[in-house]
Scaffold this motif. Structure first.
Motif, mmCIF file in Angstrom:
data_model
loop_
_atom_site.group_PDB
_atom_site.id
_atom_site.type_symbol
_atom_site.label_atom_id
_atom_site.label_comp_id
_atom_site.label_asym_id
_atom_site.label_seq_id
_atom_site.Cartn_x
_atom_site.Cartn_y
_atom_site.Cartn_z
ATOM 1 N N ILE A 10 32.964 42.502 45.097
ATOM 2 C CA ILE A 10 33.562 41.749 46.747
ATOM 3 C C ILE A 10 32.930 39.916 46.504
ATOM 4 N N THR A 11 31.870 40.013 45.890
ATOM 5 C CA THR A 11 32.449 38.452 45.757
ATOM 6 C C THR A 11 34.261 38.044 44.752
ATOM 7 N N GLN A 12 34.663 38.907 44.585
ATOM 8 C CA GLN A 12 35.484 38.542 43.348
ATOM 9 C C GLN A 12 36.894 38.944 45.088
ATOM 10 N N GLY A 13 36.412 39.074 45.208
ATOM 11 C CA GLY A 13 37.696 40.144 47.116
ATOM 12 C C GLY A 13 38.409 40.818 46.653
ATOM 13 N N GLY A 14 38.115 42.593 46.217
ATOM 14 C CA GLY A 14 38.755 43.414 45.310
ATOM 15 C C GLY A 14 39.250 43.636 46.533
ATOM 16 N N CYS A 15 38.463 43.894 47.715
ATOM 17 C CA CYS A 15 39.762 44.192 48.866
ATOM 18 C C CYS A 15 40.138 44.159 49.752
ATOM 19 N N ALA A 16 40.527 42.842 49.298
ATOM 20 C CA ALA A 16 41.335 41.733 50.526
ATOM 21 C C ALA A 16 42.889 42.095 50.858
ATOM 22 N N SER A 17 43.550 41.516 51.461
ATOM 23 C CA SER A 17 44.515 41.310 51.331
ATOM 24 C C SER A 17 45.206 40.810 50.934
ATOM 25 N N LYS A 18 44.705 39.526 51.045
ATOM 26 C CA LYS A 18 44.905 38.400 50.599
ATOM 27 C C LYS A 18 44.276 37.456 49.658
ATOM 28 N N PRO A 19 44.362 36.360 48.446
ATOM 29 C CA PRO A 19 42.783 36.190 47.823
ATOM 30 C C PRO A 19 42.861 34.893 48.808
ATOM 31 N N GLY A 20 42.743 34.967 49.338
ATOM 32 C CA GLY A 20 42.331 34.269 51.042
ATOM 33 C C GLY A 20 41.966 34.708 52.450
ATOM 34 N N CYS A 21 41.901 36.178 51.859
ATOM 35 C CA CYS A 21 41.153 36.776 52.586
ATOM 36 C C CYS A 21 39.699 36.828 52.057
ATOM 37 N N ALA A 22 39.378 36.741 50.874
ATOM 38 C CA ALA A 22 38.124 37.037 50.559
ATOM 39 C C ALA A 22 37.169 35.809 49.952
ATOM 40 N N PHE A 23 35.084 36.382 50.906
ATOM 41 C CA PHE A 23 34.762 35.579 51.666
ATOM 42 C C PHE A 23 34.965 34.192 50.763
ATOM 43 N N PRO A 24 35.081 34.437 48.898
ATOM 44 C CA PRO A 24 34.485 32.665 49.078
ATOM 45 C C PRO A 24 35.615 31.541 49.564
ATOM 46 N N ALA A 25 36.587 31.982 49.207
ATOM 47 C CA ALA A 25 37.672 31.387 49.674
ATOM 48 C C ALA A 25 37.612 30.837 51.047
ATOM 49 N N MET A 26 37.272 32.094 52.147
ATOM 50 C CA MET A 26 37.008 31.135 53.659
ATOM 51 C C MET A 26 36.147 30.099 53.555
ATOM 52 N N VAL A 27 35.007 30.592 52.968
ATOM 53 C CA VAL A 27 33.834 29.707 53.368
ATOM 54 C C VAL A 27 34.725 28.163 52.223
ATOM 55 N N GLY A 28 35.214 27.984 51.782
ATOM 56 C CA GLY A 28 36.209 27.125 50.636
ATOM 57 C C GLY A 28 36.922 26.524 52.063
ATOM 58 N N GLN A 29 37.494 27.286 52.952
ATOM 59 C CA GLN A 29 38.077 26.519 53.853
ATOM 60 C C GLN A 29 37.507 26.465 55.063
ATOM 61 N N MET A 30 36.557 27.171 55.494
ATOM 62 C CA MET A 30 35.892 26.614 56.136
ATOM 63 C C MET A 30 34.453 25.201 56.558
ATOM 64 N N LEU A 31 34.222 24.931 55.310
ATOM 65 C CA LEU A 31 33.583 24.313 54.753
ATOM 66 C C LEU A 31 34.628 22.547 54.242
ATOM 67 N N ASP A 32 36.403 23.492 54.268
ATOM 68 C CA ASP A 32 36.783 21.979 53.552
ATOM 69 C C ASP A 32 36.008 21.518 52.064
ATOM 70 N N CYS A 33 35.582 22.886 51.638
ATOM 71 C CA CYS A 33 35.274 21.982 50.024
ATOM 72 C C CYS A 33 36.060 22.838 48.824
ATOM 73 N N ASP A 34 35.521 22.362 47.719
ATOM 74 C CA ASP A 34 36.346 22.986 46.403
ATOM 75 C C ASP A 34 34.999 24.863 46.355
ATOM 76 N N HIS A 35 35.173 25.402 45.513
ATOM 77 C CA HIS A 35 34.779 26.188 45.517
ATOM 78 C C HIS A 35 35.336 27.363 44.175
ATOM 79 N N ARG A 36 33.816 28.015 43.814
ATOM 80 C CA ARG A 36 35.041 28.526 42.065
ATOM 81 C C ARG A 36 34.363 29.922 42.389
#
Length: 176
Positions: A10-36
């Motif tokens: 779920i964290t990996q984003g296993g069923c997201a349509s693209k990497p940017g739709c995994a929740f960690p990537a979206m959180v990074g976009q929403m907060l304008d911050c780097d993430h791992r």
């Protein structure tokens, strides 16, 4: 420092349509911050070696949800607190957000797992995110591909919930 996410597929984003739709990537976009994103499909089990590695990483916040990969309740009880405590000891002032299975209705065993996570949260002065806050009951029939793995809709709701709590926690901790 980045926000570090540790968890299952779920964290990996296993069923997201693209990497940017995994929740960690979206959180990074929403907060304008780097993430791992340290999401490990099927292999996120809270091992001591991983606890040591996570504790060594620079981070501004830690978000953890590996309940699905803990094979048993006993395994979760044995690994969850030591892993999160290792991060807390290395990073005493960062926000730590913990969550379990993102779903609205929990079985008896899932409720017991949630209790383990809540206990860890209390022990490390973390922020617990309730399961039903990640994927609200009203959208849950449409938010996963299989009743477990969120789709883009489910990931969007997870990201909004986690980002809101991080904004509050990071401001409170004066990290941004």
């Amino acid at each position: 420092p980045p926000v570090v996410f540790y968890g299952s597929s779920i964290t990996q984003g296993g069923c997201a349509s693209k990497p940017g739709c995994a929740f960690p990537a979206m959180v990074g976009q929403m907060l304008d911050c780097d993430h791992r994103n340290l999401g490990f499909s099927g292999s996120c089990k809270g091992e001591q070696a991983m606890a040591d590695y996570l504790a060594s990483l620079p981070m501004s916040a830690f978000v953890c949800g590996y309940d699905h990969n803990a094979p048993t309740l006993t395994h979760l009880e044995r690994t969850h607190l030591p892993l999160v405590r290792a991060v807390r000891e290395s990073h005493p002032d960062i926000p730590i957000l913990l969550f379990g299975r993102p779903k609205a209705v929990l079985s008896e065993e899932e409720q017991a797992r949630r209790a383990v996570i809540e206990t860890t949260c209390t022990a490390v002065n973390g922020v617990f995110i309730p399961n039903e806050a990640l994927i609200p009951p009203a959208i849950s029939p449409w938010a996963t591909v299989d009743g477990v793995h969120p789709n883009d809709l489910g990931f969007h709701h997870m990201a909004k919930t986690i980002a809101a709590r991080l904004i509050h926690s990071l401001k409170k901790e004066s990290c941004i």
